[in-house]
Enzyme design. Sequence first.
Site, PDB file in Angstrom:
ATOM      1  N   ASP A 244      -4.172  21.786  -7.225  1.00  0.00           N
ATOM      2  CA  ASP A 244      -4.610  20.835  -6.190  1.00  0.00           C
ATOM      3  C   ASP A 244      -5.958  20.229  -6.563  1.00  0.00           C
ATOM      4  O   ASP A 244      -6.503  20.499  -7.634  1.00  0.00           O
ATOM      5  CB  ASP A 244      -4.610  21.503  -4.796  1.00  0.00           C
ATOM      6  CG  ASP A 244      -5.899  22.234  -4.465  1.00  0.00           C
ATOM      7  OD1 ASP A 244      -6.674  22.545  -5.381  1.00  0.00           O
ATOM      8  OD2 ASP A 244      -6.128  22.500  -3.267  1.00  0.00           O
TER       9      ASP A 244
ATOM     10  N   ASN B 168      -0.725  25.616   5.838  1.00  0.00           N
ATOM     11  CA  ASN B 168      -1.047  24.933   7.100  1.00  0.00           C
ATOM     12  C   ASN B 168       0.143  24.113   7.594  1.00  0.00           C
ATOM     13  O   ASN B 168       0.767  23.396   6.805  1.00  0.00           O
ATOM     14  CB  ASN B 168      -2.239  23.997   6.881  1.00  0.00           C
ATOM     15  CG  ASN B 168      -3.470  24.740   6.365  1.00  0.00           C
ATOM     16  OD1 ASN B 168      -3.764  25.853   6.803  1.00  0.00           O
ATOM     17  ND2 ASN B 168      -4.179  24.140   5.422  1.00  0.00           N
TER      18      ASN B 168
ATOM     19  N   GLN C 142      -3.182  20.804   8.406  1.00  0.00           N
ATOM     20  CA  GLN C 142      -2.305  20.201   7.391  1.00  0.00           C
ATOM     21  C   GLN C 142      -2.697  18.744   7.179  1.00  0.00           C
ATOM     22  O   GLN C 142      -2.761  17.962   8.145  1.00  0.00           O
ATOM     23  CB  GLN C 142      -0.835  20.295   7.811  1.00  0.00           C
ATOM     24  CG  GLN C 142       0.113  19.800   6.729  1.00  0.00           C
ATOM     25  CD  GLN C 142       1.588  19.986   7.075  1.00  0.00           C
ATOM     26  OE1 GLN C 142       1.930  20.361   8.196  1.00  0.00           O
ATOM     27  NE2 GLN C 142       2.456  19.719   6.114  1.00  0.00           N
TER      28      GLN C 142
ATOM     29  N   HIS D 289       3.763  22.800   1.487  1.00  0.00           N
ATOM     30  CA  HIS D 289       3.086  23.427   0.342  1.00  0.00           C
ATOM     31  C   HIS D 289       2.362  24.681   0.791  1.00  0.00           C
ATOM     32  O   HIS D 289       1.891  24.770   1.931  1.00  0.00           O
ATOM     33  CB  HIS D 289       2.103  22.448  -0.318  1.00  0.00           C
ATOM     34  CG  HIS D 289       1.086  21.910   0.627  1.00  0.00           C
ATOM     35  ND1 HIS D 289       1.353  20.881   1.510  1.00  0.00           N
ATOM     36  CD2 HIS D 289      -0.195  22.262   0.860  1.00  0.00           C
ATOM     37  CE1 HIS D 289       0.269  20.625   2.227  1.00  0.00           C
ATOM     38  NE2 HIS D 289      -0.678  21.465   1.859  1.00  0.00           N
TER      39      HIS D 289
ATOM     40  N   HIS E  68      -0.714  27.374  -0.427  1.00  0.00           N
ATOM     41  CA  HIS E  68      -1.887  27.500  -1.295  1.00  0.00           C
ATOM     42  C   HIS E  68      -1.966  28.904  -1.884  1.00  0.00           C
ATOM     43  O   HIS E  68      -1.797  29.897  -1.172  1.00  0.00           O
ATOM     44  CB  HIS E  68      -3.176  27.272  -0.492  1.00  0.00           C
ATOM     45  CG  HIS E  68      -3.283  25.926   0.157  1.00  0.00           C
ATOM     46  ND1 HIS E  68      -4.109  24.929  -0.312  1.00  0.00           N
ATOM     47  CD2 HIS E  68      -2.672  25.403   1.255  1.00  0.00           C
ATOM     48  CE1 HIS E  68      -4.015  23.863   0.474  1.00  0.00           C
ATOM     49  NE2 HIS E  68      -3.145  24.123   1.430  1.00  0.00           N
TER      50      HIS E  68
HETATM   51  P1  AMP Z   1      -3.323  20.908   3.422  1.00  0.00           P
HETATM   52  O1  AMP Z   1      -4.636  20.628   4.103  1.00  0.00           O
HETATM   53  O2  AMP Z   1      -2.888  22.358   3.539  1.00  0.00           O
HETATM   54  O3  AMP Z   1      -2.250  19.934   3.837  1.00  0.00           O
HETATM   55  O4  AMP Z   1      -3.604  20.727   1.892  1.00  0.00           O
HETATM   56  C1  AMP Z   1      -3.504  19.485   1.252  1.00  0.00           C
HETATM   57  C2  AMP Z   1      -3.604  19.768  -0.204  1.00  0.00           C
HETATM   58  O5  AMP Z   1      -3.155  18.661  -0.941  1.00  0.00           O
HETATM   59  C3  AMP Z   1      -5.024  20.101  -0.685  1.00  0.00           C
HETATM   60  O6  AMP Z   1      -4.962  21.333  -1.374  1.00  0.00           O
HETATM   61  C4  AMP Z   1      -5.331  18.945  -1.618  1.00  0.00           C
HETATM   62  O7  AMP Z   1      -6.164  19.326  -2.698  1.00  0.00           O
HETATM   63  C5  AMP Z   1      -3.931  18.591  -2.104  1.00  0.00           C
HETATM   64  N1  AMP Z   1      -3.796  17.267  -2.668  1.00  0.00           N
HETATM   65  C6  AMP Z   1      -3.936  16.063  -2.065  1.00  0.00           C
HETATM   66  N2  AMP Z   1      -3.737  15.053  -2.945  1.00  0.00           N
HETATM   67  C7  AMP Z   1      -3.453  15.635  -4.133  1.00  0.00           C
HETATM   68  C8  AMP Z   1      -3.175  15.141  -5.447  1.00  0.00           C
HETATM   69  N3  AMP Z   1      -3.127  13.832  -5.722  1.00  0.00           N
HETATM   70  N4  AMP Z   1      -2.940  16.038  -6.428  1.00  0.00           N
HETATM   71  C9  AMP Z   1      -2.984  17.356  -6.166  1.00  0.00           C
HETATM   72  N5  AMP Z   1      -3.229  17.887  -4.962  1.00  0.00           N
HETATM   73  C10 AMP Z   1      -3.476  17.035  -3.959  1.00  0.00           C
END
Ligand code: AMP
Length: 139
Positions: free
Chosen positions: A30, A82, A89, A95, A97
């Site tokens: 991420d 999340n 989220q 996804h 983590h």
């Molecule tokens: P959440 O807040 O649990 O929805 O997490 C969103 C996740 O998406 C975070 O870990 C971000 O770092 C990841 N994320 C968003 N855009 C990208 C991207 N272009 N490449 C990789 N991870 C991403």
Amino acid sequence: MKDCIFCKIITGQIPAKIIVETDDIIVFLDLKNHPLVVTKKHIANIYGLDDLLGAQVMKQAIRLARACKKGLEADGVSIFQNNEPAAGQEVMHYHLHVKPRWHKDKVMINMPDTAADEAEREDIVSKIMAALAQNHHGF
Ligand code: AMP
Ligand code: ZN
């Protein structure tokens, strides 16, 4: 799904540092430098996950946790996930983590990001992949 950033990663429209890819799951780094276990199918959150896919997510999470421990010499690993904006989220594509933790982080409630430039991100990915290939078991 159009306009979904993770669907674009899955279809190769935007780049990502991919660690694992199976028929149903993709794992990539991420933006904060830890792996995400992502369903290839666009499912918004945990409520839409079926039992079989849920088991595949957890299978990858287990392998990734071991690989972070060994490959990155993590002192611990946090698993979190999340669902819906109220829970934090931000990307509405399922996804999970897998976040390596170190004693030196000190902060146990907040989760500090791992600072990393492009070369360090490559290094994180290659260390995790090398540890995955060694297939460590319960330790
Ligand atoms: P959440 O807040 O649990 O929805 O997490 C969103 C996740 O998406 C975070 O870990 C971000 O770092 C990841 N994320 C968003 N855009 C990208 C991207 N272009 N490449 C990789 N991870 C991403
Ligand atoms: Zn999607």
